[in-house]
Write an enzyme that holds these catalytic residues in place. Structure first.
Site, mmCIF file in Angstrom:
data_model
loop_
_atom_site.group_PDB
_atom_site.id
_atom_site.type_symbol
_atom_site.label_atom_id
_atom_site.label_comp_id
_atom_site.label_asym_id
_atom_site.label_seq_id
_atom_site.Cartn_x
_atom_site.Cartn_y
_atom_site.Cartn_z
ATOM 1 N N CYS A 125 0.837 -1.382 -0.029
ATOM 2 C CA CYS A 125 -0.148 -0.021 0.001
ATOM 3 C C CYS A 125 0.885 1.196 0.029
ATOM 4 O O CYS A 125 0.603 2.073 -0.702
ATOM 5 C CB CYS A 125 -0.895 0.091 1.387
ATOM 6 S SG CYS A 125 -0.181 -0.525 2.657
ATOM 7 N N HIS B 185 -3.438 6.251 4.291
ATOM 8 C CA HIS B 185 -1.883 6.442 4.642
ATOM 9 C C HIS B 185 -1.421 7.879 3.986
ATOM 10 O O HIS B 185 -1.769 8.398 3.098
ATOM 11 C CB HIS B 185 -1.071 5.486 3.848
ATOM 12 C CG HIS B 185 -1.178 3.993 4.329
ATOM 13 N ND1 HIS B 185 -1.781 3.682 5.439
ATOM 14 C CD2 HIS B 185 -0.578 2.693 3.995
ATOM 15 C CE1 HIS B 185 -1.774 2.534 5.593
ATOM 16 N NE2 HIS B 185 -1.000 1.785 4.665
ATOM 17 N N GLN C 145 1.289 5.587 8.717
ATOM 18 C CA GLN C 145 0.477 4.706 7.937
ATOM 19 C C GLN C 145 -0.777 4.176 8.968
ATOM 20 O O GLN C 145 -0.552 3.799 10.394
ATOM 21 C CB GLN C 145 1.000 3.286 7.446
ATOM 22 C CG GLN C 145 2.348 3.684 6.679
ATOM 23 C CD GLN C 145 3.024 2.383 6.062
ATOM 24 O OE1 GLN C 145 4.134 2.314 5.790
ATOM 25 N NE2 GLN C 145 2.428 1.177 6.006
ATOM 26 N N ARG D 175 3.699 3.594 11.974
ATOM 27 C CA ARG D 175 2.044 3.501 12.109
ATOM 28 C C ARG D 175 1.387 4.442 13.192
ATOM 29 O O ARG D 175 2.223 4.745 13.836
ATOM 30 C CB ARG D 175 1.921 1.895 12.854
ATOM 31 C CG ARG D 175 0.665 1.370 12.986
ATOM 32 C CD ARG D 175 -0.112 1.105 11.532
ATOM 33 N NE ARG D 175 0.655 -0.247 11.203
ATOM 34 C CZ ARG D 175 0.351 -0.726 9.969
ATOM 35 N NH1 ARG D 175 -0.301 -0.116 9.077
ATOM 36 N NH2 ARG D 175 1.071 -1.969 9.435
HETATM 37 N N1 LIG Z 1 -5.014 -3.573 4.414
HETATM 38 C C1 LIG Z 1 -4.096 -2.747 3.599
HETATM 39 O O1 LIG Z 1 -3.856 -1.815 3.438
HETATM 40 C C2 LIG Z 1 -3.412 -3.606 2.156
HETATM 41 C C3 LIG Z 1 -2.729 -3.298 1.309
HETATM 42 C C4 LIG Z 1 -2.035 -4.074 0.665
HETATM 43 C C5 LIG Z 1 -2.067 -5.280 0.632
HETATM 44 N N2 LIG Z 1 -2.715 -6.062 1.662
HETATM 45 C C6 LIG Z 1 -2.554 -7.383 1.632
HETATM 46 O O2 LIG Z 1 -4.001 -8.051 1.365
HETATM 47 C C7 LIG Z 1 -4.264 -9.115 2.279
HETATM 48 C C8 LIG Z 1 -5.422 -8.853 2.961
HETATM 49 O O3 LIG Z 1 -5.250 -8.030 3.909
HETATM 50 P P1 LIG Z 1 -6.534 -7.362 4.803
HETATM 51 O O4 LIG Z 1 -6.184 -5.873 5.574
HETATM 52 O O5 LIG Z 1 -7.773 -7.575 3.857
HETATM 53 O O6 LIG Z 1 -6.652 -8.476 5.882
HETATM 54 P P2 LIG Z 1 -7.913 -8.866 6.681
HETATM 55 O O7 LIG Z 1 -8.927 -7.601 7.027
HETATM 56 O O8 LIG Z 1 -7.482 -9.385 8.101
HETATM 57 O O9 LIG Z 1 -8.750 -10.055 5.915
HETATM 58 C C9 LIG Z 1 -7.937 -11.302 5.601
HETATM 59 C C10 LIG Z 1 -9.170 -12.135 4.604
HETATM 60 O O10 LIG Z 1 -8.351 -13.237 4.306
HETATM 61 C C11 LIG Z 1 -9.019 -14.392 4.647
HETATM 62 N N3 LIG Z 1 -8.186 -15.449 5.139
HETATM 63 C C12 LIG Z 1 -7.296 -15.450 5.775
HETATM 64 N N4 LIG Z 1 -6.655 -16.868 5.900
HETATM 65 C C13 LIG Z 1 -7.360 -17.412 5.173
HETATM 66 C C14 LIG Z 1 -7.517 -18.978 4.753
HETATM 67 N N5 LIG Z 1 -6.370 -19.678 5.197
HETATM 68 N N6 LIG Z 1 -8.411 -19.461 3.801
HETATM 69 C C15 LIG Z 1 -9.298 -18.550 3.166
HETATM 70 N N7 LIG Z 1 -9.266 -17.249 3.601
HETATM 71 C C16 LIG Z 1 -8.595 -16.643 4.691
HETATM 72 C C17 LIG Z 1 -10.008 -14.026 5.917
HETATM 73 O O11 LIG Z 1 -11.331 -14.790 5.960
HETATM 74 P P3 LIG Z 1 -11.955 -15.304 7.362
HETATM 75 O O12 LIG Z 1 -12.684 -13.660 7.664
HETATM 76 O O13 LIG Z 1 -12.683 -16.282 7.095
HETATM 77 O O14 LIG Z 1 -10.956 -15.223 8.342
HETATM 78 C C18 LIG Z 1 -10.213 -12.369 5.192
HETATM 79 O O15 LIG Z 1 -11.470 -12.682 4.519
HETATM 80 C C19 LIG Z 1 -3.115 -9.260 2.846
HETATM 81 O O16 LIG Z 1 -1.920 -10.172 2.059
HETATM 82 C C20 LIG Z 1 -2.417 -7.702 2.906
HETATM 83 O O17 LIG Z 1 -0.894 -7.925 3.253
HETATM 84 C C21 LIG Z 1 -3.443 -5.191 2.583
#
Ligand SMILES: NC(=O)c1ccc[n+]([C@@H]2O[C@H](COP(=O)([O-])OP(=O)(O)OC[C@H]3O[C@@H](n4cnc5c(N)ncnc54)[C@H](OP(=O)(O)O)[C@@H]3O)[C@@H](O)[C@H]2O)c1
Length: 340
Positions: free
Chosen positions: A130, A243, A157, A236
């Protein structure tokens, strides 16, 4: 005819935004599947005016699906993205797992859209971190004009960059400060995040930088130009979404601040808000739910020969993740798959 699209991680911060943005931008969808872990089976998520029931990623069959937008973290991506890719479904992944692999394109459509054709190597395309995504949108047009030599960036961030648990920790810890007996100890973050700032995102590397800082260096080189030197300090802050970055840029050629402002105004994905008066700049709260990367405080750095300072703000769940992934899906559709 439109696309059969999968959103994996549909119950998460980024996955929910992906569904919102696919609907907002009227991505040509014939059928859409929302996936998450087994514990979320049947959880309802919104896609425009419709409601989808979440399916289990573990048992999902990717055969016949055109593309899968993944936002499930590196561990689950490692298990499931190769399965999807092998089934002929193009994966657009938000985790850091594939970003640095030479044969996997890492794309910010405003910067390096032509890299899309390399998706064929492994049927996987990576989405950047991000903090990198919003910075390179601003750097690329300036680099094209005056060649960037070096960038010094400090980030501010938001907690949503650490997923749902990051948001919960700031919320509960802040509330707990006012209710005796309900204090919340740090668990997602390394120190108290409520009313505090933490100069530590992701793990420490051997040289004392953090992985988040290293990502900004490596990804800027891969997306914009390998010759650009970047040094970063990632922090953070107790902000829910959005951000901010203070970016100091040293160029090979002189670039006047007024010309830089004009270049940025004309560049895709950027909104310039830059008045030298109270409120004549954008703060994270104003960028929430927006597509643009906002640039303010454009000014000459008179301590070096060819330098500029800028302030860069964007919704980390949008340009930093979900929007960029949907833009990649649009690029793939327009240039390669050509449906819709
Ligand atoms: N947030 C940001 O600003 C940002 C920016 C760039 C990239 N990212 C990347 O995007 C990804 C997701 O981030 P997020 O912020 O959305 O995280 P999050 O809010 O914690 O959501 C995680 C998601 O992944 C699912 N998940 C996790 N483990 C799983 C598994 N073993 N099988 C199936 N589903 C699974 C979860 O499902 P459940 O609800 O069922 O657990 C949930 O839907 C990460 O790789 C992160 O590094 C995030």
């Amino acid at each position: 005819m439109g696309y059969r699209v999968v959103v994996a991680g549909a119950t998460g911060n980024v996955g929910r935004e992906m569904l919102n943005i696919l609907a907002e931008r009227q991505f040509p969808v014939d059928e859409i599947a929302a996936l998450a872990s087994r514990k979320s089976l049947g959880t309802e998520v919104s896609f425009g005016d419709t409601t989808l029931k979440t399916q289990d990623l573990d048992t999902f069959d990717f055969e016949g699906w055109d593309m899968a937008l993944f936002a499930v973290g590196s561990t689950a991506t490692k298990t499931y993205a190769p399965k999807a890719a092998a089934a002929g479904c193009v994966v657009i992944d938000n985790s850091s797992l594939y970003r640095y692999e030479p044969d996997i394109p890492l794309i910010v459509p405003e910067c390096n859209p032509d890299a899309i054709m390399n998706y064929r190597n492994r049927n996987i395309i990576a989405n950047p971190n991000c903090s990198t995504a919003q910075m390179v949108v601003a750097l690329k047009p300036l680099h094209d004009r005056a060649r960037i030599k070096r960038v010094v960036v400090s980030t501010y961030q938001s907690v949503s960059g650490a997923g749902k648990e990051g948001i919960d920790e700031l919320w509960n810890q802040t509330k707990g400060m006012y209710v005796p007996g309900q204090e919340v100890e740090p668990s997602k973050f390394q120190a108290q995040i409520a009313f505090n700032v933490i100069p530590h995102i992701d793990v420490f590397m051997e040289d004392g930088t953090t992985k988040e800082e290293w990502k900004m260096v490596a990804e800027t080189k891969k997306i914009v130009d390998t010759s650009i030197k970047v040094t970063a300090t990632c922090v953070r802050v107790p902000v829910f979404v959005g951000h901010a970055e203070s970016i100091n840029i040293e160029f090979e050629d002189f670039l006047d601040e007024d010309e830089a402002r004009d270049i940025l105004r004309e560049s895709p994905g950027i909104m310039v808000v830059d008045k030298r008066e109270d409120g004549g700049y954008v703060t994270p709260i104003e960028c929430v739910g927006e597509f643009a990367t906002y640039i303010s405080r454009i000014r000459q750095d008179s301590t070096i020969e060819n330098g500029l300072n800028i302030w860069c703000v964007s919704d980390n769940l949008r340009k930093g993740a979900a929007l960029n992934a949907v833009q990649i899906a649009e690029l793939l559709g327009n240039r390669v798959l050509k449906k819709g």
